[in-house]
Motif scaffolding. Sequence first.
Motif, PDB file in Angstrom:
ATOM      1  N   GLU A  71      59.767  68.547  25.257  1.00 50.32           N
ATOM      2  CA  GLU A  71      61.162  68.626  24.824  1.00 50.32           C
ATOM      3  C   GLU A  71      62.149  68.024  25.834  1.00 50.32           C
ATOM      4  O   GLU A  71      63.057  67.284  25.426  1.00 50.32           O
ATOM      5  N   PRO A  72      61.984  68.247  27.143  1.00 48.75           N
ATOM      6  CA  PRO A  72      62.923  67.620  28.083  1.00 48.75           C
ATOM      7  C   PRO A  72      62.854  66.089  28.099  1.00 48.75           C
ATOM      8  O   PRO A  72      63.772  65.441  28.604  1.00 48.75           O
ATOM      9  N   ASP A  73      61.802  65.507  27.551  1.00 47.43           N
ATOM     10  CA  ASP A  73      61.617  64.056  27.557  1.00 47.43           C
ATOM     11  C   ASP A  73      62.060  63.375  26.266  1.00 47.43           C
ATOM     12  O   ASP A  73      61.826  62.183  26.078  1.00 47.43           O
ATOM     13  N   THR A  74      62.706  64.110  25.383  1.00 45.36           N
ATOM     14  CA  THR A  74      63.087  63.564  24.083  1.00 45.36           C
ATOM     15  C   THR A  74      63.957  62.312  24.218  1.00 45.36           C
ATOM     16  O   THR A  74      63.688  61.286  23.576  1.00 45.36           O
ATOM     17  N   GLU A  75      64.994  62.389  25.030  1.00 43.12           N
ATOM     18  CA  GLU A  75      65.905  61.244  25.163  1.00 43.12           C
ATOM     19  C   GLU A  75      65.214  60.048  25.798  1.00 43.12           C
ATOM     20  O   GLU A  75      65.457  58.903  25.411  1.00 43.12           O
ATOM     21  N   ALA A  76      64.347  60.296  26.762  1.00 47.23           N
ATOM     22  CA  ALA A  76      63.612  59.190  27.388  1.00 47.23           C
ATOM     23  C   ALA A  76      62.728  58.489  26.361  1.00 47.23           C
ATOM     24  O   ALA A  76      62.616  57.259  26.352  1.00 47.23           O
ATOM     25  N   ALA A  77      62.089  59.264  25.478  1.00 52.53           N
ATOM     26  CA  ALA A  77      61.249  58.672  24.429  1.00 52.53           C
ATOM     27  C   ALA A  77      62.098  57.843  23.469  1.00 52.53           C
ATOM     28  O   ALA A  77      61.706  56.740  23.067  1.00 52.53           O
ATOM     29  N   ALA A  78      63.272  58.358  23.102  1.00 49.95           N
ATOM     30  CA  ALA A  78      64.161  57.618  22.197  1.00 49.95           C
ATOM     31  C   ALA A  78      64.602  56.302  22.842  1.00 49.95           C
ATOM     32  O   ALA A  78      64.616  55.250  22.184  1.00 49.95           O
ATOM     33  N   GLU A  79      64.932  56.332  24.118  1.00 51.49           N
ATOM     34  CA  GLU A  79      65.347  55.112  24.820  1.00 51.49           C
ATOM     35  C   GLU A  79      64.205  54.101  24.888  1.00 51.49           C
ATOM     36  O   GLU A  79      64.413  52.901  24.667  1.00 51.49           O
ATOM     37  N   THR A  80      63.005  54.580  25.188  1.00 57.25           N
ATOM     38  CA  THR A  80      61.851  53.678  25.261  1.00 57.25           C
ATOM     39  C   THR A  80      61.617  52.991  23.927  1.00 57.25           C
ATOM     40  O   THR A  80      61.396  51.775  23.873  1.00 57.25           O
ATOM     41  N   LEU A  81      61.652  53.754  22.846  1.00 59.68           N
ATOM     42  CA  LEU A  81      61.388  53.160  21.531  1.00 59.68           C
ATOM     43  C   LEU A  81      62.523  52.243  21.087  1.00 59.68           C
ATOM     44  O   LEU A  81      62.274  51.205  20.469  1.00 59.68           O
ATOM     45  N   ALA A  82      63.754  52.579  21.428  1.00 63.46           N
ATOM     46  CA  ALA A  82      64.877  51.696  21.093  1.00 63.46           C
ATOM     47  C   ALA A  82      64.723  50.345  21.809  1.00 63.46           C
ATOM     48  O   ALA A  82      64.968  49.292  21.207  1.00 63.46           O
ATOM     49  N   LYS A  83      64.291  50.377  23.059  1.00 64.67           N
ATOM     50  CA  LYS A  83      64.065  49.131  23.810  1.00 64.67           C
ATOM     51  C   LYS A  83      62.904  48.327  23.228  1.00 64.67           C
ATOM     52  O   LYS A  83      62.821  47.118  23.436  1.00 64.67           O
ATOM     53  N   ALA A  84      62.004  48.995  22.495  1.00 69.01           N
ATOM     54  CA  ALA A  84      60.838  48.331  21.894  1.00 69.01           C
ATOM     55  C   ALA A  84      61.102  47.933  20.441  1.00 69.01           C
ATOM     56  O   ALA A  84      60.172  47.786  19.655  1.00 69.01           O
ATOM     57  N   ASP A  85      62.361  47.775  20.088  1.00 71.38           N
ATOM     58  CA  ASP A  85      62.760  47.316  18.758  1.00 71.38           C
ATOM     59  C   ASP A  85      62.478  48.317  17.645  1.00 71.38           C
ATOM     60  O   ASP A  85      62.112  47.941  16.526  1.00 71.38           O
TER      61      ASP A  85
END
Length: 188
Positions: A53-67
């Motif tokens: 749960e604390p990594d939710t935003e990091a995962a969203a940022e990673t996927l956004a950068k991956a199109d």
Amino acid sequence: MTDENRAALREALRCAASALKDGGPPFALAGSYGLWAYGAPEPVHDVDFVVAEPDTEAAAETLAKADFIVDRPPEDWLFKARPIGAPDVTVDILHRVNGRPIDAADLTEAQQCDVLAIRMPVLPPSAILIQKLRALGEHDCDLAALLPATRAIREQLDWDRIEDDTCENPYAAAFLTLVARLGLREKA
């Protein structure tokens, strides 16, 4: 499901896993594709990953950068990522399952598996089935949908753990009785 839809889901799985492996945070394949990694039938709906749960935003940022286009539905336990150019394909990133936050310890039980030629962490089949059984309720109680996957991976399941971890859910108990009567597990 058409071959085109299946190929799009597989490509979304591959791209999301590659992005998360390269850019973090720690994750694991879950849901029906997680069971597929262990030999269950291939799903037709979406791809599920879990992150702490604390990594939710990091995962969203990673996927956004991956199109991927990141969507935030009203449910507060996941976000959805859709590959640009494939709006009908959904990758769900869950950070809470059955009302309980995912934490780093949940991810440590994941097993490294080769999925579509990518080595990635996959939640153990018993953990995934427990999540699916805990989600059963009076408004979503399709026991038949769980049978093909359970039949395919039955030898890999820790039946005692599944029974212990789902004993509070009467729908899960009904499913476990059904699989016992069908001979998919030993009777308790």
